[in-house]
Design a protein around this motif. Structure first.
Motif, PDB file in Angstrom:
ATOM      1  N   UNK A   1       0.756  -0.974   0.203  1.00  0.00           N
ATOM      2  CA  UNK A   1       0.072   0.082   0.099  1.00  0.00           C
ATOM      3  C   UNK A   1       0.834   1.309  -0.078  1.00  0.00           C
ATOM      4  N   UNK A   2       2.018   1.059   0.196  1.00  0.00           N
ATOM      5  CA  UNK A   2       2.884   2.424   0.325  1.00  0.00           C
ATOM      6  C   UNK A   2       4.314   2.414  -0.632  1.00  0.00           C
ATOM      7  N   UNK A   3       4.357   1.262  -1.461  1.00  0.00           N
ATOM      8  CA  UNK A   3       5.382   1.417  -2.552  1.00  0.00           C
ATOM      9  C   UNK A   3       6.824   1.147  -1.789  1.00  0.00           C
ATOM     10  N   UNK A   4       7.153  -0.107  -1.494  1.00  0.00           N
ATOM     11  CA  UNK A   4       8.334  -0.531  -0.832  1.00  0.00           C
ATOM     12  C   UNK A   4       9.063  -1.137  -1.649  1.00  0.00           C
ATOM     13  N   UNK A   5      10.371  -1.082  -1.675  1.00  0.00           N
ATOM     14  CA  UNK A   5      11.239  -1.651  -2.876  1.00  0.00           C
ATOM     15  C   UNK A   5      12.567  -1.943  -2.023  1.00  0.00           C
TER      16      UNK A   5
ATOM     17  N   UNK B   1      11.313 -10.573   5.091  1.00  0.00           N
ATOM     18  CA  UNK B   1      10.139 -11.419   5.588  1.00  0.00           C
ATOM     19  C   UNK B   1       9.078 -10.368   6.137  1.00  0.00           C
ATOM     20  N   UNK B   2       9.345  -9.342   6.700  1.00  0.00           N
ATOM     21  CA  UNK B   2       8.350  -8.418   7.280  1.00  0.00           C
ATOM     22  C   UNK B   2       7.615  -7.612   6.051  1.00  0.00           C
ATOM     23  N   UNK B   3       8.352  -7.429   5.079  1.00  0.00           N
ATOM     24  CA  UNK B   3       7.795  -6.698   3.756  1.00  0.00           C
ATOM     25  C   UNK B   3       7.050  -7.674   3.136  1.00  0.00           C
TER      26      UNK B   3
END
Length: 753
Positions: free
Chosen positions: A228-232, A272-274
């Motif tokens: 939902x927030x654009x993690x990379x 793993x968290x992501x």
């Protein structure tokens, strides 16, 4: 978010108009009020001309050292203040709102510029080194010299040396690519200042999580669901500025190997968290209430490989996820989580003790981005029947985008002697933590994930349904605690909130009262849960019931407690009434005489009421008991009550009136002696439908009807004073009878068995 769009500039992509506005803002903020006085000038003078220019007078005001110090202190806590915070600062410091706004804009720009300058210097040095080596290689290829005779080299030798040079050059390029990828990973942006930039891993969209081979690199997510927030995630497996963790012994190669393993563990935990934070992830299923997220064990085992190994035999799994809106920005929350003391204060009733053991990485460019801390943490549930969860963790903080941060914890066992027997471990923390995304007006969206494995056999039967359902240590409890604490801080900082009391308190007096109440509640929690925060001597006596816990300690030099032997006793019981009803009964000063011997048999009067939240029950109160006779002074009782979606607490302590007057005037509260008692209430964990949780799966039966609650009762008393402090059996029987009598009075008042 206000202010951020004006400073989001990089060294290679400056917009001319935006830069002009930034310089104007910087000029105006630097002077404090760098405008010209045009009063008294005619229209012709204002339009131009030499005479008009000479008549212009510049008002130049620098900020005073005290103003700068106050602004710097506030900037460390909140780099992006909202309108209300800026107005409060401007009133306190005697500045205009625009001056405060421009000062924070320029301070953020300055920090970002320093970070980019540091990055450019490092990359430029590495690039110059490679260019120099490349030039030397080219020169050697143009004019080859035989190393043996000094004459021209033969063609075969040229080809061989050229081949070796090419191999070395390729190795250096790979090393540079690794450094650039590492920088990209921890800065959250690609590096393009090199002459021949490497091909950085990319994803199909900025809103997708890039999970590649081994869980890193580019490409689309293996789970196929957008965040939902654009993690990379970038690439790279090591980190600069890593020091040896405390407690590691052995040769330098062993230390280096252990250090590399810790870095890999931190990166794998973040990965793993992501994965588990993705919306609509198959590793989560909805509970029977349709709201709670619970772990799908089969999908988790199929899609995610545990980074800390298989689950120990006999352990059960507890995993939950929750999302909430919190009155705090991402930077302030990250700073709180990475500071052991502030972390324990924020989660006051949950963290019994937290300490930084070592800093493996302090972050990049003076920020928390890339910081890795080795910490000892003790997580508690307010009951003597639930052991405190003591874990040694790695805490890894990473910024993924502007206003988007992730903080992950994972259990780690290092520094023990392999030749000795493995120490007993009752629980371990799998990758858990939060992802924080800034929202307008100083709020943030927090997604919290809790994942534990623990030995259920050491937990009392009364609390097993609560823990396995996730309500004991689950994500929703962390979110609820964070929301309640941040709401209280926001109310305290707001100058527009007035006290709903009978005596006007100054802001300093209100702060001192709240600080005293916080210490009182902390002492109550430490008396209920046997953590390592305080040294208690447990008592095992035949006269005590199995569910009663009694501990003693001797106080000699702590001004916050009376000197002598302090006896603490606590127990937990099931009550067939709702948590709300029990909480309302215990906090009502008009009904206090039905269970409290300190009330002198009559109702109490509330003298001071300091709100700590929107709910009526979240407050700090000062109560006065009825005097026994005309010659007796009225007894004062300090009380704190709060309730959120996970727990309810009523804590109180008798206080000396003279000392309390000093506190209400804004004086130091550390010298007020307190021995708190009180109650903690949690749901019993039984679902009304008859379903319960067992090892992460839904099961039918085995649970009684819902609607009940678990009540913890704790008392602390001074059994003997110095210098002849001595514990007697009569003292233990007294506190034991006091708790039993209080529980019976509560049941009688509520008309329950």
């Amino acid at each position: 978010m206000e202010g951020q769009s004006e400073i989001g500039l990089t060294g290679d992509s400056l917009d001319t108009g935006l830069l002009g506005r930034m310089r104007e803002d910087e000029y105006e903020s630097r002077s404090g009020s760098d405008n010209f006085d045009l009063e008294g000038l005619s229209g012709d003078d204002q339009d131009g001309g030499d005479d008009g220019q000479r008549k212009r007078k510049k008002r130049y005001h620098r900020h005073t050292p005290n103003q700068i110090q106050e602004l710097e202190s506030f900037f460390k806590e909140c780099p992006h203040p909202d309108e209300k915070q800026r107005l409060d600062l401007s009133k306190r410091l005697g500045l205009e709102n625009k001056q405060v706004k421009f000062w924070f804009q320029n301070r953020r720009t300055q920090m970002k510029t320093q970070l980019e300058r540091h990055e450019n210097i490092m990359l430029r040095q590495e690039n110059d080194k490679l260019r120099g080596e490349n030039s030397m290689m080219k020169e050697a290829m143009v004019n080859p010299i035989c190393n043996n005779c000094g004459g021209p080299a033969i063609p075969g030798q040229i080809l061989f040396e050229e081949h070796q040079i090419r191999i070395e050059n390729a190795r250096l390029k790979d090393e540079l690519n690794r450094i650039c990828a590492l920088t990209n990973k921890f800065l959250g942006k690609p590096i393009s200042s090199l002459a021949n930039p490497m091909a950085l891993p990319t994803s199909n969209s900025g809103l997708e999580l890039g999970i590649g081979r081994n869980g890193f690199g580019g490409g689309s997510s293996s789970l196929g669901n957008p965040l939902p927030m654009g993690l990379d995630l970038g690439d790279g497996r090591s980190m600069p500025g890593i020091s040896s963790p405390m407690g590691l012994m052995g040769s330098s190669s062993d230390v280096q190997l252990e250090r590399s393993a810790l870095i890999d563990l931190a990166l794998a935990a973040m990965d793993e968290l992501l994965k588990m934070a993705q919306t609509d992830s198959p590793v989560w299923i909805k509970g029977l209430d349709g709201e709670r997220d619970m772990l799908n064990q089969e999908e988790y085992a199929r899609l995610i490989s545990s980074c800390i190994g298989p689950k120990p035999a006999g352990f059960v799994t507890e995993a939950t996820r929750d999302t909430g809106i919190v009155i705090i920005n991402s930077l302030a929350l990250v700073e709180t989580l990475m500071d052991a003391n502030r972390y324990a204060d924020m989660f006051q009733s949950m963290i019994a003790r937290s300490a930084n053991l070592d800093v493996l990485s302090g972050g990049i460019g003076g920020t928390r981005n890339g910081a890795i801390h080795l910490m000892h943490t003790e997580v508690q549930l307010l009951s003597p029947l639930v052991p405190v969860r003591q874990v040694r963790i790695l805490r890894f903080c990473k910024q993924h985008a502007e206003g988007v941060w992730a903080v992950v914890d994972v259990s780690v066992e290092i520094g023990h002697d392999p030749s000795n027997a493995q120490p007993f471990i009752s629980c371990r923390r799998l990758p858990s933590g939060c992802i924080v995304q800034d929202m307008p007006n100083g709020y943030s969206k927090v997604t919290w994930i809790e994942h534990w494995e623990y030995d259920e056999s050491i937990v009392h039967q009364l609390y097993r349904p609560l823990l396995i359902s996730g309500f004991g240590f689950g994500a929703h409890r962390w979110i609820a605690t964070l929301q309640r604490q941040c709401e209280g801080l926001a109310i305290l900082m707001s100058s527009s909130i007035s006290n709903d009391d009978h005596t006007a308190l100054s802001q300093a007096g209100r702060r001192s009262m709240l600080k005293l109440a916080q210490r009182m509640t902390n002492n109550f929690c430490s008396g209920v849960c046997a953590s390592s925060a305080r040294k208690w001597d447990s008592l095992q006596m035949g006269t005590l019931s199995d569910d009663m816990r009694v501990m003693t300690r001797k106080n000699v030099d702590d001004p916050g407690e009376p000197p002598g032997i302090v006896l603490s006793a606590a127990t937990s019981v099931w009550m067939p009434v709702s948590r709300q009803r029990l909480f309302d009964f215990l906090r009502d000063e008009r009904l206090r005489s039905e269970w409290d011997i300190l009330s002198n048999g009559g109702p109490m009067q509330e003298m001071v009421h300091i709100a700590k939240g929107q709910g009526q029950g979240n407050c700090v109160s000062l109560l006065r008991a009825n005097a026994v006779n005309a010659n007796d002074s009225s007894m004062l009782i300090l009380q704190e009550t709060w309730m959120d979606t996970s727990c309810s607490v009523v804590v109180y302590a008798p206080v000396d009136g003279q000392s309390l007057n000093v506190v209400m005037s804004g004086g130091d509260s550390a010298y007020v002696a307190l021995l708190p008692s009180g109650f903690a209430i949690v749901p019993d964990g039984n679902d009304p439908s008859g379903y319960g949780m067992s090892n992460g799966t839904l099961q039918k039966g085995g649970a009684s009807d819902g609607g009940g609650s678990l009540l913890t009762v704790g008392f602390q008393i001074l059994v003997n004073s110095l210098p002849t402090a001595k514990l007697t059996m009569e003292s233990v029987d007294t506190v034991n009878n006091l708790i039993s009598c209080t529980i019976q009075k509560i049941k009688a008042a509520l008309r329950v068995a």
